[in-house]
Design a protein around this motif. Structure first.
Motif, PDB file in Angstrom:
ATOM      1  N   GLY A  99      47.316  38.225  47.947  1.00  0.00           N
ATOM      2  CA  GLY A  99      47.920  36.952  48.340  1.00  0.00           C
ATOM      3  C   GLY A  99      49.243  36.745  47.628  1.00  0.00           C
ATOM      4  N   PRO A 100      49.799  35.546  47.745  1.00  0.00           N
ATOM      5  CA  PRO A 100      51.072  35.248  47.073  1.00  0.00           C
ATOM      6  C   PRO A 100      50.970  35.455  45.569  1.00  0.00           C
ATOM      7  CG  PRO A 100      50.513  33.515  48.645  1.00  0.00           C
ATOM      8  CD  PRO A 100      49.297  34.397  48.526  1.00  0.00           C
ATOM      9  N   VAL A 101      52.064  35.882  44.961  1.00  0.00           N
ATOM     10  CA  VAL A 101      52.077  36.115  43.519  1.00  0.00           C
ATOM     11  C   VAL A 101      51.977  34.775  42.778  1.00  0.00           C
ATOM     12  CG1 VAL A 101      53.342  37.097  41.583  1.00  0.00           C
ATOM     13  CG2 VAL A 101      53.493  38.159  43.836  1.00  0.00           C
ATOM     14  N   VAL A 102      51.017  34.689  41.873  1.00  0.00           N
ATOM     15  CA  VAL A 102      50.884  33.494  41.037  1.00  0.00           C
ATOM     16  C   VAL A 102      51.999  33.526  39.992  1.00  0.00           C
ATOM     17  CG1 VAL A 102      49.394  32.269  39.414  1.00  0.00           C
ATOM     18  CG2 VAL A 102      48.391  33.435  41.392  1.00  0.00           C
ATOM     19  N   PRO A 103      52.717  32.407  39.799  1.00  0.00           N
ATOM     20  CA  PRO A 103      53.779  32.398  38.779  1.00  0.00           C
ATOM     21  C   PRO A 103      53.272  32.895  37.432  1.00  0.00           C
ATOM     22  CG  PRO A 103      53.859  30.383  40.079  1.00  0.00           C
ATOM     23  CD  PRO A 103      52.613  31.120  40.500  1.00  0.00           C
ATOM     24  N   GLY A 104      54.009  33.813  36.853  1.00  0.00           N
ATOM     25  CA  GLY A 104      53.625  34.406  35.577  1.00  0.00           C
ATOM     26  C   GLY A 104      52.917  35.736  35.708  1.00  0.00           C
ATOM     27  N   ASP A 105      52.418  36.056  36.920  1.00  0.00           N
ATOM     28  CA  ASP A 105      51.752  37.338  37.158  1.00  0.00           C
ATOM     29  C   ASP A 105      52.769  38.442  37.398  1.00  0.00           C
ATOM     30  OD1 ASP A 105      49.359  36.026  37.067  1.00  0.00           O
ATOM     31  OD2 ASP A 105      48.656  36.690  39.027  1.00  0.00           O
ATOM     32  N   GLU A 106      52.366  39.652  37.084  1.00  0.00           N
ATOM     33  CA  GLU A 106      53.105  40.830  37.502  1.00  0.00           C
ATOM     34  C   GLU A 106      52.574  41.240  38.876  1.00  0.00           C
ATOM     35  OE1 GLU A 106      54.014  45.404  35.956  1.00  0.00           O
ATOM     36  OE2 GLU A 106      53.023  43.957  34.631  1.00  0.00           O
ATOM     37  N   PHE A 108      52.675  44.154  40.494  1.00  0.00           N
ATOM     38  CA  PHE A 108      51.974  45.441  40.484  1.00  0.00           C
ATOM     39  C   PHE A 108      51.617  45.816  39.042  1.00  0.00           C
ATOM     40  CE2 PHE A 108      54.984  45.635  44.110  1.00  0.00           C
ATOM     41  CZ  PHE A 108      54.056  45.687  45.146  1.00  0.00           C
ATOM     42  N   PRO A 109      50.588  45.203  38.486  1.00  0.00           N
ATOM     43  CA  PRO A 109      50.243  45.490  37.085  1.00  0.00           C
ATOM     44  C   PRO A 109      49.784  46.925  36.888  1.00  0.00           C
ATOM     45  CG  PRO A 109      48.561  44.111  38.106  1.00  0.00           C
ATOM     46  CD  PRO A 109      49.700  44.195  39.077  1.00  0.00           C
ATOM     47  N   ASP A 110      50.225  47.503  35.792  1.00  0.00           N
ATOM     48  CA  ASP A 110      49.820  48.867  35.448  1.00  0.00           C
ATOM     49  C   ASP A 110      48.356  48.873  35.029  1.00  0.00           C
ATOM     50  OD1 ASP A 110      50.007  51.627  34.625  1.00  0.00           O
ATOM     51  OD2 ASP A 110      50.101  50.891  32.565  1.00  0.00           O
ATOM     52  N   MET A 111      47.567  49.792  35.600  1.00  0.00           N
ATOM     53  CA  MET A 111      46.149  49.890  35.263  1.00  0.00           C
ATOM     54  C   MET A 111      45.818  51.251  34.666  1.00  0.00           C
ATOM     55  SD  MET A 111      44.871  46.935  35.973  1.00  0.00           S
ATOM     56  CE  MET A 111      43.092  47.155  36.092  1.00  0.00           C
ATOM     57  N   SER A 112      46.834  51.911  34.073  1.00  0.00           N
ATOM     58  CA  SER A 112      46.572  53.218  33.465  1.00  0.00           C
ATOM     59  C   SER A 112      45.763  53.082  32.176  1.00  0.00           C
ATOM     60  CB  SER A 112      47.888  53.947  33.179  1.00  0.00           C
ATOM     61  OG  SER A 112      48.710  53.194  32.306  1.00  0.00           O
ATOM     62  N   GLN A 113      45.767  51.873  31.597  1.00  0.00           N
ATOM     63  CA  GLN A 113      44.953  51.608  30.414  1.00  0.00           C
ATOM     64  C   GLN A 113      44.454  50.167  30.490  1.00  0.00           C
ATOM     65  OE1 GLN A 113      46.637  52.835  26.568  1.00  0.00           O
ATOM     66  NE2 GLN A 113      45.466  51.202  25.582  1.00  0.00           N
ATOM     67  N   PRO A 114      43.504  49.903  31.404  1.00  0.00           N
ATOM     68  CA  PRO A 114      43.034  48.521  31.551  1.00  0.00           C
ATOM     69  C   PRO A 114      42.327  48.002  30.308  1.00  0.00           C
ATOM     70  CG  PRO A 114      41.682  50.031  32.843  1.00  0.00           C
ATOM     71  CD  PRO A 114      42.846  50.808  32.343  1.00  0.00           C
ATOM     72  N   ILE A 169      35.367  43.335  36.552  1.00  0.00           N
ATOM     73  CA  ILE A 169      36.616  43.923  37.026  1.00  0.00           C
ATOM     74  C   ILE A 169      37.616  42.864  37.503  1.00  0.00           C
ATOM     75  CG2 ILE A 169      37.622  45.447  38.771  1.00  0.00           C
ATOM     76  CD1 ILE A 169      35.210  47.287  38.384  1.00  0.00           C
ATOM     77  N   PRO A 170      37.199  41.820  38.253  1.00  0.00           N
ATOM     78  CA  PRO A 170      38.198  40.806  38.627  1.00  0.00           C
ATOM     79  C   PRO A 170      38.873  40.167  37.417  1.00  0.00           C
ATOM     80  CG  PRO A 170      36.228  40.550  39.965  1.00  0.00           C
ATOM     81  CD  PRO A 170      35.895  41.559  38.905  1.00  0.00           C
ATOM     82  N   GLU A 171      38.096  39.896  36.361  1.00  0.00           N
ATOM     83  CA  GLU A 171      38.675  39.282  35.170  1.00  0.00           C
ATOM     84  C   GLU A 171      39.677  40.216  34.494  1.00  0.00           C
ATOM     85  OE1 GLU A 171      34.253  37.869  34.620  1.00  0.00           O
ATOM     86  OE2 GLU A 171      35.272  39.304  35.940  1.00  0.00           O
ATOM     87  N   VAL A 172      39.346  41.497  34.441  1.00  0.00           N
ATOM     88  CA  VAL A 172      40.245  42.459  33.799  1.00  0.00           C
ATOM     89  C   VAL A 172      41.545  42.581  34.588  1.00  0.00           C
ATOM     90  CG1 VAL A 172      40.545  44.894  33.194  1.00  0.00           C
ATOM     91  CG2 VAL A 172      38.390  43.745  32.699  1.00  0.00           C
ATOM     92  N   ILE A 173      41.455  42.608  35.903  1.00  0.00           N
ATOM     93  CA  ILE A 173      42.664  42.721  36.729  1.00  0.00           C
ATOM     94  C   ILE A 173      43.571  41.517  36.515  1.00  0.00           C
ATOM     95  CG2 ILE A 173      43.524  42.739  39.103  1.00  0.00           C
ATOM     96  CD1 ILE A 173      41.041  44.416  39.845  1.00  0.00           C
ATOM     97  N   VAL A 174      42.992  40.320  36.501  1.00  0.00           N
ATOM     98  CA  VAL A 174      43.796  39.118  36.257  1.00  0.00           C
ATOM     99  C   VAL A 174      44.431  39.171  34.869  1.00  0.00           C
ATOM    100  CG1 VAL A 174      43.688  36.624  35.892  1.00  0.00           C
ATOM    101  CG2 VAL A 174      42.547  37.642  37.873  1.00  0.00           C
ATOM    102  N   ALA A 175      43.660  39.580  33.882  1.00  0.00           N
ATOM    103  CA  ALA A 175      44.187  39.658  32.517  1.00  0.00           C
ATOM    104  C   ALA A 175      45.356  40.621  32.431  1.00  0.00           C
ATOM    105  CB  ALA A 175      43.077  40.069  31.550  1.00  0.00           C
ATOM    106  N   ARG A 176      45.240  41.758  33.078  1.00  0.00           N
ATOM    107  CA  ARG A 176      46.332  42.727  33.027  1.00  0.00           C
ATOM    108  C   ARG A 176      47.574  42.215  33.754  1.00  0.00           C
ATOM    109  NH1 ARG A 176      47.291  44.408  29.626  1.00  0.00           N
ATOM    110  NH2 ARG A 176      48.407  46.256  30.358  1.00  0.00           N
ATOM    111  N   ALA A 177      47.380  41.457  34.840  1.00  0.00           N
ATOM    112  CA  ALA A 177      48.523  40.875  35.542  1.00  0.00           C
ATOM    113  C   ALA A 177      49.254  39.868  34.671  1.00  0.00           C
ATOM    114  CB  ALA A 177      48.062  40.211  36.834  1.00  0.00           C
ATOM    115  N   LEU A 178      48.513  39.260  33.730  1.00  0.00           N
ATOM    116  CA  LEU A 178      49.096  38.277  32.816  1.00  0.00           C
ATOM    117  C   LEU A 178      49.587  38.902  31.517  1.00  0.00           C
ATOM    118  CD1 LEU A 178      46.422  35.479  33.284  1.00  0.00           C
ATOM    119  CD2 LEU A 178      48.835  35.312  33.940  1.00  0.00           C
ATOM    120  N   GLY A 179      49.339  40.203  31.344  1.00  0.00           N
ATOM    121  CA  GLY A 179      49.775  40.888  30.132  1.00  0.00           C
ATOM    122  C   GLY A 179      48.831  40.744  28.962  1.00  0.00           C
TER     123      GLY A 179
END
Length: 229
Positions: A99-106, A108-114, A169-179
């Protein structure tokens, strides 16, 4: 504070999930503890499943420690083991960032080291210092709410999955998008279907997590104690 008192939150429907957020001090460090999560299989969107992470980040949290209950696929894992998650395979085919990018999110967050490698090492070091042995492995996330079939477990084993569950996994993806830095622990509550000779029951899952709770609490307290203020 009860989840039902927080805008956008709902009451968990799964036994064992209290549905409460606690703010306070643990081992001298400020923490937010979320007792219960929102599962996609309950009818929530993946974005809602990741909402507590966004709340924690908005309140200043920059490190996320996650826990879950999981079925053991790797034959070396036994009920009651605590497994540090080294990586995951998202087989729910759902992503909270669609969906639309949430302000503050990346976008395409890198998931090479989630899961942060330094934090993983720290967990192992802390465990050794208090006489615990932790396992390590790859977590497979499926949609649920059914447990896996023996054929699905054989597939997961071939894919390199050590333990399987229906969350995290959803929580980890959100966390990585937020750095945010992430580290996660699975409590292995049972051997997966086809490996275990007996049917899997949620009551047994709750019983094993209750027995492992003391070791988990000791580990988390000492881990938090090592973090920077």
């Amino acid at each position: 504070m009860d989840y039902t008192d927080i805008p956008g939150f709902a009451a968990p429907t799964v036994e064992g999930h209290a549905g409460r957020v606690i703010s306070g001090q643990l081992a001298g460090r400020p923490v937010l503890a979320f007792a219960g999560r929102f599962h996609v299989y309950e009818g929530h969107s993946p974005a809602v499943a990741g909402l507590p992470v966004r709340v924690a980040h908005a309140l200043g949290a920059r490190l996320l420690l996650l826990s879950n209950a999981a079925g053991g696929i790797n034959r070396a894992l036994k009920p009651g083991d605590l497994m540090v998650i080294t990586d995951h395979v998202n087989l729910s085919w759902r992503n909270p960032l669609v969906g639309p990018v949430v302000p503050g999110d990346e976008r395409f967050p890198d998931m090479s080291q989630p899961y942060d490698e330094e934090l993983q090492r720290r967990l192992h070091q802390v465990a050794a210092s208090i006489g615990l042995t932790l396992q390590s492995g790859v977590y497979g996330g499926l949609l649920g709410p059914t447990y896996e079939t023996p054929a699905e477990v054989r597939m997961l084993e071939r894919l390199g999955v050590d333990a399987v569950g229906m969350s995290t996994i959803p929580e980890v993806i959100v966390a990585r998008a937020l750095g945010m830095r992430c580290v996660a622990l699975s409590c292995v509550t049972n051997q997966a279907a086809g490996i275990s000779p007996v049917p899997i029951a949620h009551e047994d899952v709750l019983a094993v997590t209750a027995r492992a709770a003391r070791d988990f609490e000791r580990l988390v307290i000492e881990f938090v104690r090592t973090l920077d203020a």
